[in-house]
Design an enzyme around this catalytic site. Structure first.
Site, PDB file in Angstrom:
ATOM      1  N   GLU A  76      -1.678  -0.391   3.472  1.00 56.66           N
ATOM      2  CA  GLU A  76      -0.761   0.638   2.964  1.00 56.66           C
ATOM      3  C   GLU A  76      -1.390   1.509   1.881  1.00 56.66           C
ATOM      4  O   GLU A  76      -1.204   2.718   1.862  1.00 56.66           O
ATOM      5  CB  GLU A  76       0.495  -0.042   2.397  1.00 56.66           C
ATOM      6  CG  GLU A  76       1.749   0.200   3.215  1.00 56.66           C
ATOM      7  CD  GLU A  76       2.938  -0.507   2.581  1.00 56.66           C
ATOM      8  OE1 GLU A  76       3.710   0.185   1.903  1.00 56.66           O
ATOM      9  OE2 GLU A  76       3.073  -1.717   2.771  1.00 56.66           O
ATOM     10  N   ASP A  77      -2.143   0.882   0.974  1.00 54.78           N
ATOM     11  CA  ASP A  77      -2.574   1.577  -0.240  1.00 54.78           C
ATOM     12  C   ASP A  77      -4.049   1.969  -0.271  1.00 54.78           C
ATOM     13  O   ASP A  77      -4.503   2.566  -1.248  1.00 54.78           O
ATOM     14  CB  ASP A  77      -2.275   0.702  -1.474  1.00 54.78           C
ATOM     15  CG  ASP A  77      -0.789   0.451  -1.646  1.00 54.78           C
ATOM     16  OD1 ASP A  77       0.002   1.234  -1.078  1.00 54.78           O
ATOM     17  OD2 ASP A  77      -0.415  -0.511  -2.322  1.00 54.78           O
TER      18      ASP A  77
END
Length: 710
Positions: A76-77
């Site tokens: 996600e990051d």
């Protein structure tokens, strides 16, 4: 600060060194991937995945779950993808990370559709690997522990979704340690002042009652020792949210909540549990109706224990829980105990049973997902399904079925099997006939009576408590509506085609295929359903099917095209009766094709028809009644009567004698002598209504009767 070496030391208690090295490698990989990223508190971001892995270590989760915890925010990051993780750490870990990374924040107030879609992804990920939700719960728990750096509005939003979803999932999976902490942290974020006051009150009460609590604990332990029963007595206190809910629901101040403190007795085997129960009941009198045997009948999440409430010294109620060490581990860890026992290379029936029940629950979620019309409907079903089960009923063969509080016979039928629910018509409760809407109580034995042609009733949706039943009923009604709409659509289209002296069956296949492509319809059934539901106009489709050029004059209709459509009043879900004029069999009626609803029947005198003739003349057509059965239709009447005692009883007697029912009655006093009675009757047809009105007119005090309907 807690470090990876500290975690490795803890993992040495139950994991081999090669697996610990893999966990450390995942940490260093995450540390590099999140390099430069910081949390709102200012700490390096990697402290979060390390803390999540530490929570999982408390539950003795396997090394793949711990690796996924380290890597759960990488996809996600950072710019690293699932494939790269799979190459580095293996496909199972990559699948876990992928599953967890898709679980974005869920609320029911903002961006509802997107968040409901994310919830569906979570269910699919859980169906492949139950460890996904355990990693997610640990992630949410650490986020709740570190809410302090966020804005107050964001704190409340995260706390609300935690309370509504994640705490309930933890409860459903039996992970009590995480559930209690999630609930208390959410309560503190949502109601900080109330939480602080209750916390201080509990601390104060503990001080005041310390002597009493110690005395009770010592007397319980002494009784066990005197009887030679092995068991340890430990004191416990209810968590903050539980106390707050009790104060709120019972409308009592804290001082009147006596059972804030309780006791837990941990012993070696099930036989000793029941022997200890006899000892404590002999020591203190039990409160009637407060004993629950969750050992013989476990909760849906696998929880097992004996619960009893006793009258202590000074009348103070004492809550006592009695369980084995294995049951204690299950109560705290729930489904996670499955991996706890696996770590010890042993299989345990309680843990295995809990895991099997959890998988069955997720399977039920998938079934609801297939039946749901969209993600919002699915999330509604799931939210209802997350309430705890606390009713236990039996099939005729003695099988136990777990249902939530407030469940009815219909819920039980769908719990047994969807087909049984769809075809149920009646029920026997403890061998006595009972209606389907009957609310169930623990200990009852139910036998469902079915019929081959029976169908669910829309009214059932008001009488069910389980998500499975509600989802299955809606699915069946939707299918039923589509079937009936297709049948109605065929009638309407054939009526329109009769103007060209043909029918759907006589048309060449290429003509139908061309129109389906032109209208972007999947097949003939989709086209007929759209016509039956009013989304397409039959005569427009008919012109296209017979290739009548736009603007060309239409031939004079044959007699068959001018004949009205016959209705009986029992067509089902695609023919509805207008509430503005309340048509009855025998009235002259007109049909209006309303988009998404089907045919709405109006009386020819209805004032709303003028507007419909102006706006949608092509959607109006003649209807005619065929022989009508025993179905009842509502019809409102207005009576002007002389005010007198016993008026309602006299009117009810007349209506009942005429084989009709009163659905609603309102009386308004016009003056001291005259009253206006608004009466809604359920009658069979126009003739039946005429007979009732005639009988009412014969009453001396009735001066005027009017049938209402604009």
């Amino acid at each position: 600060m807690f470090t990876i070496d500290d975690l490795a030391d803890r993992l040495g208690g139950y994991l081999p060194q090669d697996e610990i090295q893999q966990v450390k490698r995942a940490f260093y990989y995450a540390e590099q991937a999140h390099d430069g990223q910081r949390r709102r508190s200012g700490e390096p971001y990697v402290t979060h995945p390390l803390a999540v892995a530490n929570i999982l270590a408390n539950m003795h989760m396997d090394h793949q779950s711990l690796m996924a915890a380290m890597l759960h925010d990488v996809i996600e990051d950072t710019g690293i993808g699932k494939q790269a993780l799979g190459e580095q750490f293996g496909q199972p870990v990559a699948e876990l990370v992928d599953g967890v990374s898709k679980l974005t924040q869920i609320t029911f107030e903002d961006k509802a559709v997107a968040q409901a879609e994310n919830f569906q992804k979570m269910v699919l990920a859980m169906s492949r690997d139950m460890r996904v939700i355990i990693v997610k719960l640990a992630d949410r728990l650490h986020n709740m522990r570190t809410l302090g750096a966020l804005r107050p509005d964001k704190k409340r939003r995260i706390a609300r979704e935690t309370l509504e979803i994640y705490a309930r999932i933890a409860s459903r999976l039996g992970i009590n340690t995480i559930r209690v902490e999630l609930e208390d942290l959410s309560f503190q974020a949502l109601h900080p002042m109330r939480s602080e006051r209750i916390k201080r009150a509990v601390a104060s009460a503990r001080g005041h009652r310390r002597a009493s609590i110690r005395q009770i604990q010592d007397s319980l332990q002494k009784s066990l020792d005197d009887e030679g029963l092995k068991g340890s007595v430990v004191g416990r206190q209810k968590h903050l949210l539980s106390i707050y809910r009790k104060m709120r629901d019972q409308r009592k101040p804290f001082a009147e909540i006596m059972d804030v403190f309780g006791f837990r007795i941990i012993t070696q085997d099930v036989d000793t549990c029941y022997r200890i129960l006899g000892v404590v009941h002999n020591l203190y009198k039990p409160v009637p109706g407060r004993f629950k045997d969750y050992i013989a009948i476990p909760k849906a999440n696998g929880y097992q224990s004996l619960h009893t409430t006793l009258f202590g010294a000074g009348g103070m109620p004492i809550e006592v829980q009695i369980r084995t060490r294995e049951m204690e581990a299950m109560a705290n860890n729930g489904i996670a105990a499955h991996w706890l026992y696996k770590a010890g290379q042993t299989e345990h029936p309680i843990a295995e049973g809990s895991h099997a029940r959890a998988r069955a629950w997720v399977k039920g979620l998938l079934e609801m997902q297939r039946h749901a019309g969209d993600s919002l409907e699915f999330i509604e079903h799931v939210k209802n399904d997350l309430f705890p089960d606390d009713i236990y009923v039996f099939t005729p063969k003695g099988d136990i079925r777990e249902l939530p509080q407030g469940a009815t016979v219909i819920d039980f039928a769908y719990n047994v099997h969807t087909d049984i629910g769809n075809r149920c018509i009646a029920c026997r409760i403890d061998r006595h006939l009972a209606p389907l809407s009957t609310r169930l109580e623990s200990g009852q034995t139910l036998e469902i009576i079915t019929a081959p042609g029976a169908k669910p009733n829309p009214a059932w949706l008001n009488n069910v408590a389980t998500a499975k039943a509600r989802s299955a009923i809606r699915h069946a009604l939707k299918h039923q509506q589509q079937t009936e709409a297709a049948q109605l659509g065929r009638r309407l289209l054939n009526k329109a085609l009769s103007a060209y002296e043909t029918s759907l069956e006589e048309l060449p296949d290429e003509a139908l295929d061309g129109v389906l492509r032109e209208l972007d319809m999947a097949d003939e059934d989709a086209l007929l359903t759209a016509i039956g539901l009013g989304s397409r106009v039959a005569h427009v489709v008919a012109r296209r099917l017979v290739a009548v050029p736009e603007g060309a004059s239409q031939n004079v209709e044959p007699p068959s095209a001018r004949e009205p459509i016959m209705i009986s009043g029992a067509e089902g879900m695609v023919i509805k009766y207008a509430r503005c004029c309340h048509p009855l069999p025998g009235d002259k009626v007109v049909g209006h094709l309303s988009a998404g609803k089907g045919i709405v029947v109006h009386r020819t005198k209805c004032r709303n028809l003028a507007e419909l003739r102006r706006d949608d003349p092509e959607k109006l057509f003649a209807l005619s009644w065929v022989d009508q059965g025993d179905e009842d239709f509502p019809v409102p009447l207005r009576l002007e009567v002389e005010s007198r005692r016993g008026l309602v009883a006299e009117l009810a007697s007349v209506v009942t004698d005429a084989d009709a029912n009163i659905e609603r009655i309102d009386i308004e006093e016009r003056d001291a002598r005259l009253s206006i009675v608004s009466l809604t009757l359920a009658v069979h047809n126009r003739g039946h209504l005429a007979r009732i009105i005639k009988r009412l007119r014969n009453l001396s005090h009735v001066s005027k009767i009017s049938r209402l309907g604009n």
